[in-house]
Each structure stands twice: as C-alpha cells, then as structure tokens.
Scaffold this active site. Sequence first.
Site, short mmCIF file in Angstrom:
data_model
loop_
_atom_site.label_atom_id
_atom_site.label_comp_id
_atom_site.label_asym_id
_atom_site.label_seq_id
_atom_site.Cartn_x
_atom_site.Cartn_y
_atom_site.Cartn_z
N ARG A 1 -2.33 67.97 -61.38
CA ARG A 1 -1.41 69.01 -60.84
C ARG A 1 -0.94 69.83 -62.37
NH1 ARG A 1 -0.58 64.76 -57.90
NH2 ARG A 1 0.11 65.07 -55.88
N ILE B 1 5.26 47.07 -51.46
CA ILE B 1 5.86 46.26 -50.77
C ILE B 1 5.61 46.47 -49.31
CG2 ILE B 1 7.97 47.52 -50.58
CD1 ILE B 1 9.55 44.91 -51.01
N ASP C 1 -5.25 73.29 -60.06
CA ASP C 1 -4.37 73.61 -59.02
C ASP C 1 -5.34 73.58 -57.60
OD1 ASP C 1 -1.83 75.84 -57.72
OD2 ASP C 1 -2.84 74.05 -56.55
N LEU C 2 -5.21 72.33 -56.73
CA LEU C 2 -6.25 72.22 -55.74
C LEU C 2 -5.78 72.89 -54.51
CD1 LEU C 2 -6.96 68.29 -56.00
CD2 LEU C 2 -8.55 70.15 -56.79
N ASP D 1 -0.63 47.05 -54.98
CA ASP D 1 -1.15 48.34 -55.81
C ASP D 1 -2.36 48.18 -56.61
OD1 ASP D 1 2.01 50.16 -56.67
OD2 ASP D 1 0.92 49.99 -55.18
N HIS E 1 4.59 52.08 -50.10
CA HIS E 1 4.32 51.68 -51.29
C HIS E 1 4.04 50.21 -51.53
CE1 HIS E 1 6.76 55.01 -52.67
NE2 HIS E 1 5.82 55.13 -53.40
N TYR F 1 2.73 47.34 -47.99
CA TYR F 1 1.24 47.15 -47.65
C TYR F 1 1.29 45.62 -47.88
CZ TYR F 1 1.02 51.86 -49.56
OH TYR F 1 1.13 53.07 -49.69
C1 LIG Z 1 5.97 54.44 -61.21
C2 LIG Z 1 6.57 54.50 -59.89
C3 LIG Z 1 5.36 54.19 -58.70
C4 LIG Z 1 5.22 52.52 -58.89
C5 LIG Z 1 4.27 52.28 -57.69
C6 LIG Z 1 4.54 52.24 -56.46
C7 LIG Z 1 5.32 50.77 -56.18
C8 LIG Z 1 3.56 52.13 -55.46
O1 LIG Z 1 3.26 51.42 -54.37
S1 LIG Z 1 2.43 53.41 -55.81
C9 LIG Z 1 1.38 53.42 -54.25
C10 LIG Z 1 1.82 54.69 -53.15
N1 LIG Z 1 0.73 54.38 -52.15
C11 LIG Z 1 -0.67 54.90 -52.39
O2 LIG Z 1 -0.98 55.42 -53.43
C12 LIG Z 1 -1.28 55.05 -50.87
C13 LIG Z 1 -1.90 56.47 -51.03
N2 LIG Z 1 -1.23 57.60 -51.28
C14 LIG Z 1 -0.12 57.89 -50.31
O3 LIG Z 1 0.11 57.33 -49.26
C15 LIG Z 1 0.38 59.18 -50.57
O4 LIG Z 1 0.21 59.82 -51.69
C16 LIG Z 1 2.10 58.63 -51.06
C17 LIG Z 1 2.93 57.96 -49.99
C18 LIG Z 1 1.97 57.83 -52.25
C19 LIG Z 1 2.85 59.89 -51.50
O5 LIG Z 1 2.68 60.79 -50.45
P1 LIG Z 1 3.10 62.38 -50.92
O6 LIG Z 1 3.60 63.20 -49.45
O7 LIG Z 1 3.70 62.61 -52.02
O8 LIG Z 1 1.51 62.90 -51.22
P2 LIG Z 1 0.28 62.92 -50.14
O9 LIG Z 1 0.86 62.92 -48.71
O10 LIG Z 1 -0.90 62.05 -50.67
O11 LIG Z 1 -0.19 64.45 -50.44
C20 LIG Z 1 -0.22 64.81 -51.75
C21 LIG Z 1 -0.24 66.27 -51.99
O12 LIG Z 1 -0.43 66.73 -53.24
C22 LIG Z 1 -1.05 67.68 -53.44
N3 LIG Z 1 -2.10 67.80 -54.72
C23 LIG Z 1 -2.39 66.51 -54.97
N4 LIG Z 1 -3.30 66.98 -56.42
C24 LIG Z 1 -2.90 68.35 -56.39
C25 LIG Z 1 -3.18 69.24 -57.26
N5 LIG Z 1 -3.85 68.93 -58.30
N6 LIG Z 1 -3.08 70.39 -57.13
C26 LIG Z 1 -1.95 70.77 -56.28
N7 LIG Z 1 -1.66 70.02 -55.15
C27 LIG Z 1 -2.18 68.81 -55.20
C28 LIG Z 1 -2.15 67.50 -51.98
O13 LIG Z 1 -2.69 68.85 -51.63
C29 LIG Z 1 -1.26 67.03 -51.00
O14 LIG Z 1 -0.42 68.48 -50.33
P3 LIG Z 1 -0.13 68.31 -48.80
O15 LIG Z 1 0.83 67.00 -48.61
O16 LIG Z 1 0.32 69.60 -48.60
O17 LIG Z 1 -1.44 68.08 -48.10
C30 LIG Z 1 6.96 55.93 -59.65
C31 LIG Z 1 7.69 55.98 -58.23
C32 LIG Z 1 8.78 56.97 -58.24
C33 LIG Z 1 8.76 57.68 -59.74
C34 LIG Z 1 9.81 58.22 -60.42
C35 LIG Z 1 10.48 59.41 -59.38
O18 LIG Z 1 9.52 60.20 -58.98
C36 LIG Z 1 11.66 60.13 -60.13
C37 LIG Z 1 11.11 60.69 -61.61
C38 LIG Z 1 10.22 62.14 -61.38
C39 LIG Z 1 9.92 62.26 -62.64
O19 LIG Z 1 9.03 63.53 -62.65
C40 LIG Z 1 9.23 61.33 -63.71
C41 LIG Z 1 10.17 60.22 -63.68
C42 LIG Z 1 10.58 59.66 -62.33
C43 LIG Z 1 11.72 58.45 -62.83
C44 LIG Z 1 9.65 59.00 -61.77
C45 LIG Z 1 8.85 57.73 -62.47
C46 LIG Z 1 7.57 57.12 -61.88
O20 LIG Z 1 6.69 57.87 -61.74
C47 LIG Z 1 8.07 56.46 -60.35
C48 LIG Z 1 9.39 55.32 -60.70
#
Ligand SMILES: C[C@H](CCC[C@H](C)C(=O)SCCNC(=O)CCNC(=O)[C@H](O)C(C)(C)COP(=O)(O)OP(=O)(O)OC[C@H]1O[C@@H](n2cnc3c(N)ncnc32)[C@H](O)[C@@H]1OP(=O)(O)O)[C@H]1CC[C@H]2[C@@H]3[C@H](O)C[C@@H]4C[C@H](O)CC[C@]4(C)[C@H]3C[C@H](O)[C@]12C
Length: 385
Positions: free
Chosen positions: A36, A127, A59-60, A155, A125, A129
């Site tokens: 992104r 847990i 930006d998709l 994961d 997340h 799955y």
């Molecule tokens: C490190 C921590 C994560 C640990 C792993 C965790 C335990 C997991 O289990 S990860 C596995 C999650 N599940 C999957 O991957 C399965 C498939 N994916 C999904 O089910 C979903 O993606 C989702 C549930 C994971 C997320 O859903 P969401 O609604 O957010 O997204 P989607 O529905 O998939 O849609 C994506 C939308 O995004 C758009 N997109 C994508 N790419 C682009 C692009 N290039 N340009 C524009 N748009 C884009 C896409 O079009 C979709 O849009 P629509 O919905 O409109 O269709 C981390 C967990 C929490 C983090 C911390 C937290 O976030 C706070 C801080 C944030 C800060 O910024 C950074 C520090 C943080 C502390 C942060 C740190 C870590 O990252 C975490 C701890």
Amino acid sequence: MALSGVRVLELAGLAPAPLCGMILADFGAQVVRVDRLSQSAVTSAADVQARGKRSLALDLKRQQGAAVLRRLCRGADVLIEPFRHGVMERLGLGPEVLLQENPRLIYARLTGFGQTGKYAQSAGHDINYLALSGVLSKLGRKNENPYAPVNLLADFAGGGVMCALGIVTALFERSRSGRGQVIDASMVEGVAYLSSFLWKSQKVGLWNQPRGENLLDSGAPFYEVYRTSDGKFMAVGAIEPKFYNQLIKGLGLNMDELPGQMSLGHWPEMKKKFASIFAQKTQAEWCSIFDSTDACVTPVLSFDDAASHQHNKERGSFITNDLGEISPRPAPVLSRTPAVPSCKREPFIGEHTEEILLEYGFTKQEIAKLCSDKAIELKNLKANL
Ligand SMILES: C[C@H](CCC[C@H](C)C(=O)SCCNC(=O)CCNC(=O)[C@H](O)C(C)(C)COP(=O)(O)OP(=O)(O)OC[C@H]1O[C@@H](n2cnc3c(N)ncnc32)[C@H](O)[C@@H]1OP(=O)(O)O)[C@H]1CC[C@H]2[C@@H]3[C@H](O)C[C@@H]4C[C@H](O)CC[C@]4(C)[C@H]3C[C@H](O)[C@]12C
C-alpha cells in the site's frame, strides 16, 4: 538456486503470506512485494519477513493501480494474495481475469478459512484457524485451557509453508503442462493436514486420555520439560525403552525400583520424582550428564543460546545479515542448489517501484503518469535518510 528466474508478485499481507514469499525468495525467486502507499499494520507485519524482496508501492484501489498489477501479472509466474475471499474480485483482479491474460500464472490465495464455506468472509487470526481445525483442542496441559503455540502452527506451518509447497508443486506441474492454476490455501486445512498423524494415531490409543494426559501432550513423565536448579529447563523425549533406560540411568535411578514406563497410573508420581531430581542440578550440569547419550534429553535454549549453541554453530543454522541481525537460515539444505538468503536490510515501502516497472516493460513516461495519478509512489531513498 532452485527457484532462480521465477517471478513472484506478493501482495503485502500479515504474517503468513510474507513467510511464503520469503521462502521463495530465499530459494532464488525474484519476489516483488506490492505494498500500500502508506504505512500500516500490514506493512509492519510484512516487513519482518521481507528478506530478499523488493518493494513496489501501488494503490490497487485506483483503476490505474489495478491496471498496473494486471500488467505485471502478465509477466509474472506467481501471484500471492493474502486477502479475504472476494477482495481481489472487487478490484477486478480475480483469477478469471488474470489467468485469462496469463494462463501460466500460478494464483495463490492464502486465507484463513479458504475461498468457500460459512466463514470465507470472516476475519480471523492464527488462533481462530487453529481452533477450527480441531488441533487447538489437543494442545495444553492437564486441567488448563487449550494453548496456541504463538502463531506458528496456522499462520506459518499451515499457512506460509503449506502455500509455498503448493506454489512449488504447481510450478513443477506447469513444467509439464505449461499451465498455471489457482491455489486455495486455507490455514484451517493446512494446519489440519499437518495434524494427520493425530487423526490417524487415535486408533492406536495415543489420544485416549483427556488433553494433557497422553504420551505426547505432557502426560508422560518421559516426554516433558523440567526446571533445573538455575531456573532453566531440560526437554526430555525418551520414548523408546532403550532411550528411557538411559534417561533413568542419567537421573541416577534404579529401573527395578520403578513402575513400568507405560504404567499411565504412575505417570503423575513419576513426573514429580523426575521434577525433584532435575531441580537439583543446573542446566549445564544436566547437559554434561546427558550430552552424547541417547537419553533424548536436551537443554531448552533461548534464541540467543540457540544461535550460539555448539551444534547449531557447527551447522551454521543461524545467519547474520548486514545489519548484524541474527535469524534462522533457510531450510531444508539442498546439497547442489542451496538457498542463498539475502543479507541486505528489508526494503523501504516503494523503494524499487521505478526499477520494477521498468523491468516489467513500463516506459519512464508511463511511470511518470502513474506517479502524477498517485497510483504509485516512487521511494526517494534520500527522503528516508
Ligand atoms: C504482527 C501482527 C500479526 C500477527 C499475525 C496474526 C496472529 C495472524 O494470524 S495474521 C493472519 C491473518 N489472516 C489472514 O491473513 C487470512 C486472510 N486475510 C484476511 O482474512 C484479512 O486480510 C484479515 C482478517 C487478516 C484482515 O482483514 P481486513 O479487513 O483488514 O482486510 P481484507 O478484508 O483482506 O481486505 C484488504 C483490503 O485492503 C485493500 N488493499 C490491499 N492492498 C492494497 C493496496 N496495495 N492498495 C490499496 N488497497 C489495498 C483491499 O482492496 C481490501 O479493501 P476492501 O476491504 O475495501 O475490499 C500484527 C497484528 C496487529 C498489528 C499491530 C496493530 O495493527 C497496531 C499497530 C499498527 C502500526 O501501523 C504498526 C504497529 C502495530 C503495533 C501493528 C504491528 C503488527 O503488524 C501487528 C501486531
């Protein structure tokens, strides 16, 4: 390397997809992570597994951005998408579209619940799955709640690694058929698949007891972790009688004075006995007793200790990058074409946008237009320093 020349587009996601992409990069694939334009949780999560990748900020949500990805996919071998079911279709980037334009494309969809089914649209997340797979119900000590071992199983094992296996399998198949295909990599199913042994071994009575009272789930005294006098731990895995005998000897016990190894009713008291003995010496002292025996007793090492342990150092099991960061080397080791992981730092978001677009045939004029349309972001490295 084994995957040299394979072009992978990895859409930035949380933990599983970045590991999948990193595995492919470590074994030689050219992996472009599509980020992104702005920093997000995804970016920070994806960043820690970005070894060997380049970053393109795109930006998709903008039509021009989606069109760029479509064009990149025409020149790629693999696409990894980490989103919920339906997201790519909403962007006009579903498999029907991209495989139509590139029938050789391997379109890997890495999700928690899969592309179909009641939960396909649900967030989740690791847990969640792990729970839905049935595996979580088997994990944890007696009289305690089920326990998820960090986010390793769903994961990474059932997600990132399983998806990488699917991609490599599909690449191999394509070498014969010349055709790509869609990979529906569900973490629920991936971790369930990993647990096939637990399913199959039920019929031999390995799991007849409640959680935490079986041979391999902390019920048995000879398959357990014990605290040492210096507050560290030793791991014991002496399952076979010939190894169990050596454990008993190392503990200074007399086999004739003990109940039978498989006397389940005596396991709790045996665990107490072993615990009281292990508590009498330091971890180093126990290592001097058990190292170079077949008692199946090893020290529970911290990350630092693991990286510096003699055995692991002799094998080079851990590597250090240019920033001095230590991490595990890629596995497994291929004798003739081993993985050669990058030692460079992780890429900045969009650091390689221009380089990648030029490589995939975009002209400088097209790139400038995309930039002015805010569909891409060119990372000016100086801006970051
Ligand atoms: C490190 C921590 C994560 C640990 C792993 C965790 C335990 C997991 O289990 S990860 C596995 C999650 N599940 C999957 O991957 C399965 C498939 N994916 C999904 O089910 C979903 O993606 C989702 C549930 C994971 C997320 O859903 P969401 O609604 O957010 O997204 P989607 O529905 O998939 O849609 C994506 C939308 O995004 C758009 N997109 C994508 N790419 C682009 C692009 N290039 N340009 C524009 N748009 C884009 C896409 O079009 C979709 O849009 P629509 O919905 O409109 O269709 C981390 C967990 C929490 C983090 C911390 C937290 O976030 C706070 C801080 C944030 C800060 O910024 C950074 C520090 C943080 C502390 C942060 C740190 C870590 O990252 C975490 C701890």
